[in-house]
Design a protein around this motif. Structure first.
Motif, PDB file in Angstrom:
ATOM      1  N   GLU A   1      -1.210   2.396   4.726  1.00  0.00           N
ATOM      2  CA  GLU A   1      -0.760   1.493   5.784  1.00  0.00           C
ATOM      3  C   GLU A   1      -0.195   2.237   6.985  1.00  0.00           C
ATOM      4  OE1 GLU A   1       2.010  -0.988   3.598  1.00  0.00           O
ATOM      5  OE2 GLU A   1       0.481  -2.569   3.519  1.00  0.00           O
TER       6      GLU A   1
ATOM      7  N   THR B   1     -10.188   4.708   9.112  1.00  0.00           N
ATOM      8  CA  THR B   1     -10.673   4.237   7.814  1.00  0.00           C
ATOM      9  C   THR B   1      -9.838   3.076   7.289  1.00  0.00           C
ATOM     10  OG1 THR B   1     -11.528   6.428   7.263  1.00  0.00           O
ATOM     11  CG2 THR B   1     -11.127   4.917   5.424  1.00  0.00           C
ATOM     12  N   PHE B   2      -8.513   3.177   7.420  1.00  0.00           N
ATOM     13  CA  PHE B   2      -7.621   2.190   6.817  1.00  0.00           C
ATOM     14  C   PHE B   2      -6.974   1.253   7.838  1.00  0.00           C
ATOM     15  CE2 PHE B   2      -7.648   5.740   3.788  1.00  0.00           C
ATOM     16  CZ  PHE B   2      -7.957   5.065   2.609  1.00  0.00           C
TER      17      PHE B   2
ATOM     18  N   ALA C   1      -4.710   2.093   9.869  1.00  0.00           N
ATOM     19  CA  ALA C   1      -3.300   2.421   9.632  1.00  0.00           C
ATOM     20  C   ALA C   1      -2.574   2.684  10.948  1.00  0.00           C
ATOM     21  CB  ALA C   1      -3.211   3.656   8.738  1.00  0.00           C
TER      22      ALA C   1
ATOM     23  N   GLY D   1       0.825  -1.205   0.000  1.00  0.00           N
ATOM     24  CA  GLY D   1       0.000   0.000   0.000  1.00  0.00           C
ATOM     25  C   GLY D   1       0.852   1.245   0.000  1.00  0.00           C
TER      26      GLY D   1
ATOM     27  N   TYR E   1      -7.356   9.129  -3.931  1.00  0.00           N
ATOM     28  CA  TYR E   1      -7.502   7.691  -3.680  1.00  0.00           C
ATOM     29  C   TYR E   1      -7.844   6.944  -4.964  1.00  0.00           C
ATOM     30  CZ  TYR E   1      -8.846   3.325  -1.430  1.00  0.00           C
ATOM     31  OH  TYR E   1      -8.918   2.006  -1.059  1.00  0.00           O
TER      32      TYR E   1
ATOM     33  N   ARG F   1      -4.631   0.781   0.039  1.00  0.00           N
ATOM     34  CA  ARG F   1      -4.861   1.378   1.343  1.00  0.00           C
ATOM     35  C   ARG F   1      -3.637   2.121   1.854  1.00  0.00           C
ATOM     36  NH1 ARG F   1      -2.791  -2.062   5.611  1.00  0.00           N
ATOM     37  NH2 ARG F   1      -4.101  -0.933   7.088  1.00  0.00           N
TER      38      ARG F   1
END
Length: 345
Positions: free
Chosen positions: A84, A105-106, A108, A53, A74, A82
């Motif tokens: 990370e 959201t991710f 991360a 990602g 995006y 995504r």
């Protein structure tokens, strides 16, 4: 932030992304721009291709226009892969604003300094900006007449409006440690003055510096002393931080948070020092006769002080006053509850 023109930077890369667009600056390292609703209308963010990602340095504000810009990025630059990891240079809202939203959201990981997390958390939790007696007393003592505007700015009311939250689970970065971002190894350079625990990142193998706000090509970052960090000598901390960057090679490619990618790091440092010395000399000239802070700031910054610029001007003027007081170039005395500053003879 204020303009200075002592030395001109060199722009060796003939590419600059438009808002909500990204360009490949170096293999695996992309430069993107997000909108800001201020006179300074953009922030640069840096994206790195990783195995599965992307890694990101800084996030932009929590605002509808920035969300729309991220949706565009995006679907284009990120190609649906995504985020990370997210690296936050410091706690100002254009840098940390979407960190919590993007983390959630991710799923991360977020990297920041302990000071960034602590100061951001204090502002996010906020305090009673209007009725805090310490802030009101500070304003009266220093001739700040727009007390409610000043208090709201420094105690979090405006801050909370334009950030999505402060990540509570973060990897806390330390000075001179080692971070691998994308295919490159970076060393955090953690400094003060502009923001507590400001993290710049240096890649020795390629002489690359992600400078954050500490060193910008054509404007100087705001250095402020407010009611909640008085009498900290923020300008001294900032000027001392420049020595760290001066140790880097002269051909370093600087990736700043605002403006264009540039070379000429050492010349730019000289320009910044000259700018602050000029500002200090102007404060001394203004204070040939006793003046309070509320009288110094409008004379020091000649443009009309509206919105956040009012509080920033008060903070920056006080930073220069504190620096001069600590070096006995200014003296302070009190008359009828108001502090006045006068040049030392």
């Amino acid at each position: 932030m204020s303009a200075t023109s002592v030395a001109k930077p060199v722009y060796p890369r003939d590419i600059t992304p438009e808002i909500a667009q990204g360009v490949e600056l170096l293999p695996g390292l992309f430069w993107a721009r997000l909108p800001l609703p201020f006179e300074l209308n953009h922030i640069n963010v840096w994206l790195f291709e990783e195995e599965d990602g992307w890694a990101l340095i800084d996030t932009g504000l929590h605002s509808p226009t920035v969300y729309e810009a991220w949706r565009t990025l995006y679907g284009t630059l990120l190609d649906g892969r995504r985020l990370e990891r997210i690296f936050v240079t410091h706690m100002h809202p254009d840098h940390i604003g979407l960190a919590e939203h993007l983390r959630a959201t991710f799923n991360a990981e977020v990297y920041m300094t302990a000071a960034t997390q602590d100061r951001g958390r204090l502002l996010w939790q906020g305090m009673d900006a209007v009725n805090d007696p310490g802030i009101r007393d500070f304003c009266r003592t220093h001739g700040i007449d727009r007390i409610d505007d000043y208090a709201a700015f420094i105690t979090g009311r405006e801050y909370r409006r334009i950030i999505s939250g402060i990540p509570e689970e973060a990897v806390l970065t330390t000075d001179n440690s080692e971070l691998r971002i994308g295919e490159r190894v970076w060393t955090p350079i953690i400094t003060g003055g502009h923001a507590p625990g400001h993290m710049s990142l240096y890649c020795e193998d390629e002489s690359l510096l992600v400078s954050g706000d500490q060193i910008l090509p054509t404007i100087t970052c705001n250095i402020s002393v407010f009611a909640n960090n008085y009498p900290e000598d923020a300008l001294d901390a900032y000027l001392r931080s420049l020595q760290r960057f001066e140790e880097l090679p002269r051909d370093t490619l600087v990736l700043p948070s605002h403006g264009r990618v540039f070379t000429g790091l050492h010349e730019r440092i000289d320009s910044i020092r000259a700018h602050h010395r000029e500002t200090l000399d102007r404060v001394l000239t203004l204070c040939e006769q006793p003046l309070c802070l509320g009288e110094v700031a409008p004379k020091l910054f000649r443009r009309k002080l509206e919105g956040a610029n009012y509080s920033l001007a008060m903070g920056e003027a006080m930073a220069h006053i504190v620096y001069l007081l600590n070096r006995r170039e200014l003296k302070m005395h009190e008359e009828e509850g108001v502090c006045y500053f006068v040049r030392a003879k």
